[in-house]
Structures are given as structure tokens and as C-alpha cells.
Design a protein around this motif. Structure first.
Motif, PDB file in Angstrom:
ATOM      1  N   VAL A 297       7.078  -1.787   8.800  1.00 41.75           N
ATOM      2  CA  VAL A 297       6.167  -0.711   9.188  1.00 41.75           C
ATOM      3  C   VAL A 297       5.271  -1.239  10.307  1.00 41.75           C
ATOM      4  CG1 VAL A 297       4.322   0.820   8.395  1.00 41.75           C
ATOM      5  CG2 VAL A 297       6.192   0.201   6.847  1.00 41.75           C
ATOM      6  N   TYR A 298       5.200  -0.486  11.404  1.00 46.35           N
ATOM      7  CA  TYR A 298       4.357  -0.869  12.540  1.00 46.35           C
ATOM      8  C   TYR A 298       3.120   0.014  12.552  1.00 46.35           C
ATOM      9  CZ  TYR A 298       8.200  -3.762  13.855  1.00 46.35           C
ATOM     10  OH  TYR A 298       9.157  -4.734  13.829  1.00 46.35           O
ATOM     11  N   ASN A 299       1.953  -0.631  12.519  1.00 46.46           N
ATOM     12  CA  ASN A 299       0.674   0.046  12.451  1.00 46.46           C
ATOM     13  C   ASN A 299      -0.081  -0.249  13.750  1.00 46.46           C
ATOM     14  OD1 ASN A 299      -1.647   1.307  11.606  1.00 46.46           O
ATOM     15  ND2 ASN A 299      -2.276  -0.316  10.206  1.00 46.46           N
ATOM     16  N   ALA A 300      -0.269   0.786  14.580  1.00 45.71           N
ATOM     17  CA  ALA A 300      -0.977   0.610  15.854  1.00 45.71           C
ATOM     18  C   ALA A 300      -2.473   0.545  15.600  1.00 45.71           C
ATOM     19  CB  ALA A 300      -0.647   1.742  16.802  1.00 45.71           C
ATOM     20  N   ASP A 301      -3.150  -0.457  16.211  1.00 43.55           N
ATOM     21  CA  ASP A 301      -4.588  -0.616  16.052  1.00 43.55           C
ATOM     22  C   ASP A 301      -5.352   0.563  16.657  1.00 43.55           C
ATOM     23  OD1 ASP A 301      -4.123  -3.018  14.800  1.00 43.55           O
ATOM     24  OD2 ASP A 301      -4.417  -4.213  16.626  1.00 43.55           O
TER      25      ASP A 301
ATOM     26  N   GLY B  80      -1.124  -9.011  14.405  1.00 45.57           N
ATOM     27  CA  GLY B  80      -1.172  -9.634  13.084  1.00 45.57           C
ATOM     28  C   GLY B  80      -0.091  -9.068  12.182  1.00 45.57           C
ATOM     29  N   ILE B  81       0.070  -9.712  11.041  1.00 45.60           N
ATOM     30  CA  ILE B  81       1.071  -9.274  10.072  1.00 45.60           C
ATOM     31  C   ILE B  81       0.511  -9.517   8.674  1.00 45.60           C
ATOM     32  CG2 ILE B  81       2.270 -11.502  10.137  1.00 45.60           C
ATOM     33  CD1 ILE B  81       4.909  -9.960   9.874  1.00 45.60           C
ATOM     34  N   ASP B  82       0.664  -8.587   7.782  1.00 44.05           N
ATOM     35  CA  ASP B  82       0.151  -8.739   6.411  1.00 44.05           C
ATOM     36  C   ASP B  82       0.973  -9.794   5.674  1.00 44.05           C
ATOM     37  OD1 ASP B  82      -1.638  -6.737   7.009  1.00 44.05           O
ATOM     38  OD2 ASP B  82      -0.742  -5.234   5.653  1.00 44.05           O
ATOM     39  N   ASN B  83       0.288 -10.610   4.868  1.00 41.12           N
ATOM     40  CA  ASN B  83       0.906 -11.664   4.050  1.00 41.12           C
ATOM     41  C   ASN B  83       1.662 -12.694   4.883  1.00 41.12           C
ATOM     42  OD1 ASN B  83      -0.048 -10.335   1.750  1.00 41.12           O
ATOM     43  ND2 ASN B  83       1.822  -9.105   1.620  1.00 41.12           N
ATOM     44  N   ALA B  84       1.156 -13.018   6.075  1.00 40.19           N
ATOM     45  CA  ALA B  84       1.818 -13.994   6.941  1.00 40.19           C
ATOM     46  C   ALA B  84       1.949 -15.328   6.222  1.00 40.19           C
ATOM     47  CB  ALA B  84       1.031 -14.157   8.231  1.00 40.19           C
ATOM     48  N   GLY B  85       3.136 -15.931   6.284  1.00 40.05           N
ATOM     49  CA  GLY B  85       3.414 -17.227   5.670  1.00 40.05           C
ATOM     50  C   GLY B  85       3.711 -17.155   4.179  1.00 40.05           C
ATOM     51  N   ALA B  86       3.656 -15.991   3.586  1.00 41.79           N
ATOM     52  CA  ALA B  86       3.907 -15.849   2.147  1.00 41.79           C
ATOM     53  C   ALA B  86       5.353 -15.420   1.881  1.00 41.79           C
ATOM     54  CB  ALA B  86       2.954 -14.818   1.552  1.00 41.79           C
ATOM     55  N   GLU B  87       5.843 -15.743   0.675  1.00 42.84           N
ATOM     56  CA  GLU B  87       7.169 -15.270   0.263  1.00 42.84           C
ATOM     57  C   GLU B  87       7.046 -13.826  -0.201  1.00 42.84           C
ATOM     58  OE1 GLU B  87       8.721 -17.779  -2.794  1.00 42.84           O
ATOM     59  OE2 GLU B  87       9.371 -19.300  -1.387  1.00 42.84           O
ATOM     60  N   GLN B  88       8.038 -13.013   0.160  1.00 44.13           N
ATOM     61  CA  GLN B  88       8.022 -11.606  -0.225  1.00 44.13           C
ATOM     62  C   GLN B  88       9.453 -11.139  -0.465  1.00 44.13           C
ATOM     63  OE1 GLN B  88       5.347  -8.957   1.864  1.00 44.13           O
ATOM     64  NE2 GLN B  88       6.924  -7.387   1.937  1.00 44.13           N
ATOM     65  N   ALA B  89       9.624 -10.241  -1.412  1.00 38.91           N
ATOM     66  CA  ALA B  89      10.951  -9.667  -1.680  1.00 38.91           C
ATOM     67  C   ALA B  89      11.421  -8.888  -0.461  1.00 38.91           C
ATOM     68  CB  ALA B  89      10.891  -8.764  -2.898  1.00 38.91           C
ATOM     69  N   LEU B  90      12.712  -8.985  -0.192  1.00 37.24           N
ATOM     70  CA  LEU B  90      13.278  -8.343   0.997  1.00 37.24           C
ATOM     71  C   LEU B  90      13.231  -6.820   0.932  1.00 37.24           C
ATOM     72  CD1 LEU B  90      16.377 -10.632   1.628  1.00 37.24           C
ATOM     73  CD2 LEU B  90      14.164 -10.680   2.790  1.00 37.24           C
ATOM     74  N   ASP B  91      13.153  -6.260  -0.274  1.00 37.45           N
ATOM     75  CA  ASP B  91      13.138  -4.800  -0.384  1.00 37.45           C
ATOM     76  C   ASP B  91      11.731  -4.215  -0.295  1.00 37.45           C
ATOM     77  OD1 ASP B  91      12.337  -5.806  -2.808  1.00 37.45           O
ATOM     78  OD2 ASP B  91      13.563  -4.450  -4.019  1.00 37.45           O
ATOM     79  N   LYS B  92      10.689  -5.061  -0.164  1.00 41.11           N
ATOM     80  CA  LYS B  92       9.318  -4.569   0.006  1.00 41.11           C
ATOM     81  C   LYS B  92       9.013  -4.447   1.491  1.00 41.11           C
ATOM     82  CE  LYS B  92       7.182  -5.987  -4.261  1.00 41.11           C
ATOM     83  NZ  LYS B  92       5.994  -6.578  -4.852  1.00 41.11           N
ATOM     84  N   ALA B  93       8.088  -3.547   1.808  1.00 43.13           N
ATOM     85  CA  ALA B  93       7.730  -3.299   3.212  1.00 43.13           C
ATOM     86  C   ALA B  93       6.867  -4.431   3.771  1.00 43.13           C
ATOM     87  CB  ALA B  93       6.983  -1.971   3.329  1.00 43.13           C
ATOM     88  N   VAL B  94       7.150  -4.750   5.036  1.00 42.74           N
ATOM     89  CA  VAL B  94       6.341  -5.714   5.790  1.00 42.74           C
ATOM     90  C   VAL B  94       5.524  -4.908   6.776  1.00 42.74           C
ATOM     91  CG1 VAL B  94       6.391  -7.653   7.402  1.00 42.74           C
ATOM     92  CG2 VAL B  94       8.099  -7.496   5.561  1.00 42.74           C
ATOM     93  N   VAL B  95       4.172  -5.063   6.741  1.00 44.63           N
ATOM     94  CA  VAL B  95       3.306  -4.300   7.638  1.00 44.63           C
ATOM     95  C   VAL B  95       2.917  -5.177   8.815  1.00 44.63           C
ATOM     96  CG1 VAL B  95       1.145  -3.029   7.832  1.00 44.63           C
ATOM     97  CG2 VAL B  95       2.449  -2.964   5.687  1.00 44.63           C
ATOM     98  N   VAL B  96       3.222  -4.690  10.022  1.00 46.49           N
ATOM     99  CA  VAL B  96       2.952  -5.407  11.254  1.00 46.49           C
ATOM    100  C   VAL B  96       1.922  -4.584  12.045  1.00 46.49           C
ATOM    101  CG1 VAL B  96       3.942  -6.311  13.395  1.00 46.49           C
ATOM    102  CG2 VAL B  96       5.307  -6.325  11.299  1.00 46.49           C
ATOM    103  N   HIS B  97       0.849  -5.256  12.511  1.00 48.66           N
ATOM    104  CA  HIS B  97      -0.198  -4.591  13.298  1.00 48.66           C
ATOM    105  C   HIS B  97       0.071  -4.891  14.765  1.00 48.66           C
ATOM    106  CE1 HIS B  97      -2.436  -3.733   9.652  1.00 48.66           C
ATOM    107  NE2 HIS B  97      -2.116  -4.947   9.255  1.00 48.66           N
ATOM    108  N   VAL B  98       0.037  -3.834  15.603  1.00 47.23           N
ATOM    109  CA  VAL B  98       0.376  -3.971  17.029  1.00 47.23           C
ATOM    110  C   VAL B  98      -0.665  -3.261  17.892  1.00 47.23           C
ATOM    111  CG1 VAL B  98       2.862  -4.214  16.655  1.00 47.23           C
ATOM    112  CG2 VAL B  98       1.892  -1.952  16.903  1.00 47.23           C
ATOM    113  N   THR B  99      -0.673  -3.645  19.183  1.00 47.92           N
ATOM    114  CA  THR B  99      -1.541  -3.003  20.172  1.00 47.92           C
ATOM    115  C   THR B  99      -0.753  -2.924  21.478  1.00 47.92           C
ATOM    116  OG1 THR B  99      -3.738  -2.990  21.139  1.00 47.92           O
ATOM    117  CG2 THR B  99      -2.660  -5.121  21.003  1.00 47.92           C
ATOM    118  N   LYS B 100      -1.270  -2.091  22.417  1.00 48.05           N
ATOM    119  CA  LYS B 100      -0.639  -1.966  23.743  1.00 48.05           C
ATOM    120  C   LYS B 100      -1.317  -2.844  24.732  1.00 48.05           C
ATOM    121  CE  LYS B 100       2.176   1.931  24.313  1.00 48.05           C
ATOM    122  NZ  LYS B 100       2.677   2.884  25.186  1.00 48.05           N
TER     123      LYS B 100
END
Length: 140
Positions: free
Chosen positions: A101-105, A120-140
Motif C-alpha cells: 500500500v502506497y500512502n502519499a504524504d 519511510g516504510i512501516d515496520n522497517a527491518g522487522a519480519e512480517q508475514a507475506l500475506d500482510k500489507a506493507v505500508v510505504v509512505h511516499v512524496t513527490k
């Protein structure tokens, strides 16, 4: 039926001979085809004697439920800040993450990933199940 066919062929033969009486021609050959159909009915009666012996009931083992498969996990990249969003998407997909999931600032809708930079990215460096969503924060 046979007598009618014989009578008819005899009449045809007489007619052929009488019309040819003046000239010496060969006598025509007459062919009769007879088809007969026969039907037969057969009735068969059979008697069998069966002796049943007592049979012990079969023992059926209860199926053992399979243990649920452990969800596949991967480590979310920790050094994602400053990356191009499309490059990070390729990396996350290669790790096996299916929901990204891409979340624009700024609140804008993220359509073309190559135009966005990761902040940035939520839970950076942590182990996470592949079927759970990864939230990525982006800007232009």
C-alpha cells in the motif's frame, strides 16, 4: 404372399412371351427378392442361493487434521528512505510480499510509482508475514 408374387411373375412372363411371338428374341429373366423377418422371445429364469456369513465391522481411523502451514515471512527492508517507489515495489515483490500500500504524504493518489520517492516504510527491518500489507509512505 408367395402365391401373389408367383402369379404376378407368371402374368409378366406370359405378357412378355405373347408380345414377342413374331420374333425370335431371348426370353427376359425375372428375379424375385423375398425378405422374411423372424422374431423370437426368450425368457430365462435363474435361481441362486447365497449364504451370508457374519462380517466384523471395519475399523476406520479418524482423519488427523493437518497442521496449519506456518505463514511465510520475510524481513521488510530497513533502508528504503530515499528510494524510487518503483524500485522498492520491485524489491518487495521479489521478497514475496503481495499487498503493498502506497500512502502519499500530501494526500494525493499514487498512480505512477516511478514519479514518487519513498520517505519511510512501516515496520522497517522487522519480519512480517507475506500475506500482510506493507505500508510505504511516499512524496513527490
Amino acid at each position: 404372399m408367395k402365391s401373389i408374387a408367383t402369379l404376378a411373375s407368371g402374368a409378366l412372363l406370359c405378357f412378355a412371351l405373347s408380345s414377342c411371338a413374331g420374333s425370335p428374341q431371348a426370353v427376359p429373366t425375372v428375379t424375385h427378392t423375398v425378405t422374411e423377418t423372424a422374431t423370437a422371445t426368450v425368457i430365462v429364469t435363474a435361481t441362486a442361493t447365497v449364504t451370508a456369513e457374519p462380517v466384523a465391522p471395519a475399523v476406520v481411523a479418524a482423519p488427523v487434521p493437518a497442521a496449519p502451514a506456518a505463514p511465510a515471512i520475510a524481513v521488510i527492508p530497513a533502508n528504503a528512505a530515499g528510494m524510487n517507489a518503483e524500485a522498492l515495489d520491485d524489491e518487495l515483490s521479489a521478497l514475496g510480499f503481495k499487498k503493498i500500500v502506497y500512502n502519499a504524504d500530501t494526500g494525493k493518489t499514487v498512480l505512477l510509482l516511478s514519479n514518487w520517492t519513498v520517505t519511510g516504510i512501516d515496520n522497517a527491518g522487522a519480519e512480517q508475514a507475506l500475506d500482510k500489507a506493507v505500508v510505504v509512505h511516499v512524496t513527490k
